[in-house]
Write a protein that holds these residues in place. Structure first.
Motif, short mmCIF file in Angstrom:
data_model
loop_
_atom_site.label_atom_id
_atom_site.label_comp_id
_atom_site.label_asym_id
_atom_site.label_seq_id
_atom_site.Cartn_x
_atom_site.Cartn_y
_atom_site.Cartn_z
N PHE A 126 35.55 38.27 38.19
CA PHE A 126 36.23 39.27 38.99
C PHE A 126 37.59 39.67 38.45
O PHE A 126 38.16 40.65 38.89
CB PHE A 126 36.34 38.79 40.43
CG PHE A 126 35.00 38.67 41.08
CD1 PHE A 126 34.34 39.80 41.53
CD2 PHE A 126 34.37 37.45 41.18
CE1 PHE A 126 33.08 39.71 42.10
CE2 PHE A 126 33.11 37.35 41.75
CZ PHE A 126 32.47 38.48 42.21
N ARG A 127 38.14 38.90 37.53
CA ARG A 127 39.39 39.32 36.93
C ARG A 127 39.13 39.96 35.57
O ARG A 127 39.64 41.02 35.26
CB ARG A 127 40.35 38.13 36.76
CG ARG A 127 40.94 37.66 38.06
CD ARG A 127 42.00 38.62 38.53
NE ARG A 127 42.28 38.50 39.94
CZ ARG A 127 43.29 37.81 40.45
NH1 ARG A 127 44.12 37.19 39.67
NH2 ARG A 127 43.47 37.77 41.75
N ALA A 128 38.30 39.30 34.76
CA ALA A 128 38.05 39.81 33.42
C ALA A 128 36.85 40.75 33.38
O ALA A 128 36.53 41.28 32.32
CB ALA A 128 37.84 38.65 32.45
N ASN A 129 36.20 40.96 34.54
CA ASN A 129 35.05 41.87 34.62
C ASN A 129 33.90 41.48 33.68
O ASN A 129 33.21 42.35 33.17
CB ASN A 129 35.46 43.31 34.28
CG ASN A 129 36.07 43.99 35.47
OD1 ASN A 129 36.38 43.34 36.46
ND2 ASN A 129 36.22 45.30 35.40
N LEU A 130 33.72 40.20 33.43
CA LEU A 130 32.61 39.77 32.58
C LEU A 130 31.57 39.09 33.46
O LEU A 130 31.54 37.87 33.60
CB LEU A 130 33.11 38.80 31.50
CG LEU A 130 34.10 39.38 30.50
CD1 LEU A 130 34.75 38.27 29.68
CD2 LEU A 130 33.43 40.38 29.58
N GLU A 134 42.99 39.81 31.28
CA GLU A 134 42.83 38.44 31.76
C GLU A 134 43.09 37.44 30.64
O GLU A 134 43.76 36.43 30.84
CB GLU A 134 41.43 38.27 32.35
CG GLU A 134 41.08 36.86 32.81
CD GLU A 134 42.02 36.29 33.85
OE1 GLU A 134 42.62 37.09 34.61
OE2 GLU A 134 42.18 35.06 33.90
N PRO A 174 40.40 45.20 31.84
CA PRO A 174 40.47 43.96 32.62
C PRO A 174 40.14 42.72 31.78
O PRO A 174 40.75 41.66 31.97
CB PRO A 174 39.43 44.18 33.71
CG PRO A 174 39.37 45.65 33.89
CD PRO A 174 39.60 46.23 32.52
N THR A 175 39.19 42.82 30.86
CA THR A 175 38.81 41.67 30.04
C THR A 175 39.97 41.22 29.16
O THR A 175 40.32 40.03 29.12
CB THR A 175 37.61 42.02 29.15
OG1 THR A 175 36.57 42.53 29.99
CG2 THR A 175 37.12 40.82 28.38
N GLN A 235 37.58 33.89 37.71
CA GLN A 235 38.45 34.60 36.77
C GLN A 235 37.63 35.41 35.78
O GLN A 235 37.95 36.55 35.48
CB GLN A 235 39.33 33.61 35.97
CG GLN A 235 40.21 32.72 36.82
CD GLN A 235 41.54 33.35 37.15
OE1 GLN A 235 41.63 34.55 37.36
NE2 GLN A 235 42.59 32.56 37.23
N LYS A 278 36.43 47.59 43.25
CA LYS A 278 35.58 47.37 42.09
C LYS A 278 34.11 47.26 42.52
O LYS A 278 33.22 47.88 41.94
CB LYS A 278 36.01 46.07 41.42
CG LYS A 278 36.09 46.15 39.92
CD LYS A 278 36.46 44.79 39.36
CE LYS A 278 37.93 44.63 39.07
NZ LYS A 278 38.25 43.30 38.57
#
Lengths: 308, 445
Positions: free
Chosen positions: A266-270, B416, B412-413, A263, B89
């Motif tokens: 790949f979801r929050a791009n962190l 989420e 996206p951050t 999460q 991505k």
């Protein structure tokens, strides 16, 4: 060189495989080492490097020092995920080990229908985790699932929608999936035990229960350690099953470390913080494997054939 | 998050699509961003989503373009929704993006813009005013970042709609709610009949978010989220937010979503099934669910049992009940890593291919949705789904504000974090106050 090479059996023994005598051994190990470095060590170092950077997976990678480590370690999310991971690990071990041990012993001793039963028991092992998760989530659906379909009140629970129930259900599904595999290991372990020991026990007048506890169980010590190691380390990587079955929910009740990593990355791009979680995951796995090895007296991986 | 008309289709149509997808994969075998495989330098790569009817419509549009332009073809590959999201991505991050990047605009597009991965199309749209004028003006919002246009709106408009089951309403002697108070009152009415008042796929998280989006708009107006979107410090601390969260908790506590909502998955359309089987009375969901309820619901839609309306106002709220939220369109961006020839092909596709007359008709008649093209009223009126399509068209065109769904609008951050906190709110793992604190921390991230 060939004349001086030690017999291959002793290669595993670290103390004798040093020095120039083992040149040929080095060459034999090289392909495996190259593969391990390419697909194991180098990516691992890459992740370690990424954990000190700030990266959204798309743009430029910027150094971030230890910021990610501080932020991840100070976040309650990580502690929660660790707790859920250990809970699921412990519960699935407690549930799976006795059941697979008994099934393994049963399968090893029973001669009639053994093949048939073995196939029957192993069917779950052949299915992919995603398929299992989709099937179970359909069966457990509170509105259209098994309970509603059969009209059985007890089955009509919100299995995956309540925190405690969701974890219990998860353990059940995990066990359903992996007990066959561990039964297989135990079956193999039991069949390694020399029959002479059982004959001796029979002469001494030991019953079935006594035989099980005095001979089968102690003789299976290393098998139990092997199976437990696989179980414990494997449970760190439960991802697909949980992802499809509960998606970490309800809320974050079943969000394990691997899911937290996904999460975050790949979801929050962190990618930086996700790499920190990945490194922690590796460390936890490594620590557990070493601990289990220590519990087994450090010799669990030695051959047992002669020592029985 | 994975909201698209296609991904909401049933498992059945997904399996059907898998076959088609495999066939398509054979077409688009070349590596992204390269001109190999297709042979000619002008060949542009184009990735889009599987799932009927959208996949067939996209494929047909690309094939028509290829037929008309033998020298500058499109090489297309279709991906399943979630696989696409992960793949695009990674591909962009690795500098391997396809020439045409299909997406949802908003925060996702902004992350590409920030990384310098997509072309600025502002000047091109300036020079090609007729193309810009052809499309809904509202659809350009999510394509515009820092006052520059980075993507071409395409495909369809998908507002969120409050659906209801007319049969169940008749049985209960109830009327569609005209205000939040009436909605709350209906909860008791339907609970008394053993019917779930509102169907909700709580496992999917973004489904819960739709409730927050509408409630906040009706209570505080669109400015509240706008200030969050713009990164204003502590923007979630607006009292309208706490009011919205409190009202939502009241609805949850009153049993508005029934017993097992938190494990219902929108991915397999279980929430829609609750509505058309009469187990639930109402459902707040995207415009795309009309098509799948028509497919899966037997005669439910055909017999006129499906009702629909815009989300009603909240007593004393500042918001305008004609506002709406959802997807103002889908988007095509051009990779800045593509060659000059590929970019030309892509722009030619924008000029002559995207939403041409045939594709527009196909979205209306086969897709059961409203394309982001002006002046389709007559085609919409002739469609078998004319009543619903007219509603969607009117809602989209008349809305003073057509806000993009939060999870798409935010980075996206932040998205989420939002979905995570919404899921926790619905599970009572966070209070409205904690929710506000948590969300303030990720503003602008």
């Amino acid at each position: 060189m060939t004349a001086l090479a030690p017999p291959p059996v002793r290669v595993a023994d670290r103390s004798t495989s040093t020095g120039g005598r083992s040149k040929s051994v080095v060459w034999m190990v090289l392909p495996a080492l190259v593969m391990f470095a390419a697909f194991g060590i180098i990516p691992l170092l890459g992740v370690l490097g990424l954990s000190f950077t700030q990266w959204d997976g798309i743009g430029a990678i910027n150094p971030a020092g230890a910021d990610n480590w501080f932020s991840v370690l100070s976040e309650p999310g990580l502690l929660h995920a660790l707790w859920v991971t250990f809970l699921i690990m412990a519960l699935s071990w407690v549930f799976q080990t006795p059941v697979s041990l008994l099934i393994g012993v049963f399968l090893a001793s029973r001669k009639r229908y053994r093949g048939f039963l073995a196939v029957l028991y192993f069917i779950p092992l052949l299915l992919s985790s995603a398929a299992i998760a989709i099937t179970f989530s359909a069966l457990l659906n509170p509105n259209f699932g098994l309970g509603a379909g059969l009209g059985v009140e007890f089955l009509n629970q919100d299995w995956l929608g309540q925190s405690n129930l969701a974890i219990a259900t998860l353990i059940f599904v995990v066990s359903w999936q992996f007990i066959p595999f561990h039964s297989l290991i135990y079956q193999g372990g039991v069949r390694q035990i020399p029959t002479s020991m059982y004959e001796a026990a029979q002469i001494d007048g030991a019953g079935r229960v006594r035989t099980f506890f005095s001979i089968t169980l102690p003789q299976l010590k290393y098998t139990i350690i092997t199976s437990s190691t696989l179980m414990v380390v494997g449970s760190l990587t439960f991802f697909d099953l949980i992802f499809v079955l509960t998606a970490g929910g309800p809320g974050d009740a079943t969000r394990v470390l691997a899911l937290e990593m996904y999460q975050t990355g790949f979801r929050a791009n962190l990618m930086g913080p996700a790499s920190v979680i990945a490194v922690i995951l590796v460390l936890v796995g490594l620590g557990l494997a070493l601990l289990l090895r220590r519990l087994g007296g450090g010799s669990a991986s030695d051959s047992q054939l002669e020592g029985a | 998050m994975e909201r698209s008309p296609i991904s909401r289709r049933t498992l059945l149509s997904l399996t059907a699509a898998a076959g088609a997808g495999a066939a398509l994969a054979a077409c688009g075998s070349s590596g992204p961003g390269t001109s190999s495989g297709g042979g000619k330098a002008g060949t542009a790569s184009y990735w889009f989503l599987t799932g009927q009817p959208g996949e067939g419509i996209r494929q047909a549009a690309a094939e028509r373009f290829n037929k008309a332009n033998p020298d500058t073809k499109l090489q297309f590959t279709a991906f399943e929704n979630d696989a696409y999201k992960a793949k695009i991505k990674t591909a962009i991050g690795a500098g391997q993006a396809p020439t045409l990047i299909w997406g949802w605009g908003g925060g996702g597009l902004k992350s590409y813009v920030d990384a310098g991965q997509v072309e600025d199309l502002t000047d091109w749209f300036g020079q090609n005013a007729p193309i810009k004028d052809k499309l809904f003006p509202t659809s350009f919002g999510p394509a515009t970042i820092n006052n520059k246009i980075y993507a071409m709106p395409c495909e369809t408009v998908q507002p969120i709609v409050l659906y209801y089951n007319k049969k169940v309403f008749d049985q209960a002697g109830a009327k569609p709610p005209q205000s939040w108070g009436e909605m709350m009152a209906l909860v008791e009415t339907f609970k008394g009949k053993g019917i779930t008042p509102f169907s909700l796929a709580g496992k999917s998280r973004w489904t819960n978010m739709m409730w927050l989006e509408f409630l906040l708009d009706r209570i505080g107006g669109p400015e509240v989220f706008q200030s969050v979107f713009e990164g204003e410090k502590d923007a979630w601390s607006n009292p309208a937010v706490t009011d919205m969260l409190t009202k939502l908790v009241q609805l949850i506590d009153a049993g508005g979503f029934g017993k097992g909502y938190s494990s219902v998955d929108a991915g397999n359309n279980a929430d829609q099934a609750l509505l058309y089987t009469g187990k639930a009375a109402m459902m707040l969901h995207g415009g795309w669910t009309y098509g799948s309820m028509k497919n899966d619901g037997g005669k439910f839609v055909a017999d006129g049992n499906l009702g629909w309306m815009n989300f009603p106002g909240v007593e004393g709220g500042k918001g305008d009940p004609t506002d709406t939220v959802g997807n103002p369109g889908q988007y095509l961006a051009i990779s800045s890593k593509a060659t000059a020839e590929q970019k030309e092909t892509a722009k030619k596709f924008f000029q002559t291919g995207v939403l041409d007359a045939d594709e527009t008709k196909a979205w209306i008649n086969d897709g059961g949705s409203v394309p982001v093209v002006k002046g389709t009223e007559s085609v919409l009126a002739a469609s078998p789904d004319a009543a619903f399509l007219k509603f969607v068209y009117d809602t989209s065109v008349n809305a003073k504000v057509f806000a993009q769904s939060w999870d798409q609008a935010l980075s996206p951050t932040a998205a989420e974090a939002l979905l995570d906190n919404i899921a926790k709110l619905f599970q009572k793992q966070v209070s409205p106050q904690q929710w506000v604190t948590n969300m303030n921390q990720v503003i602008g991230k």
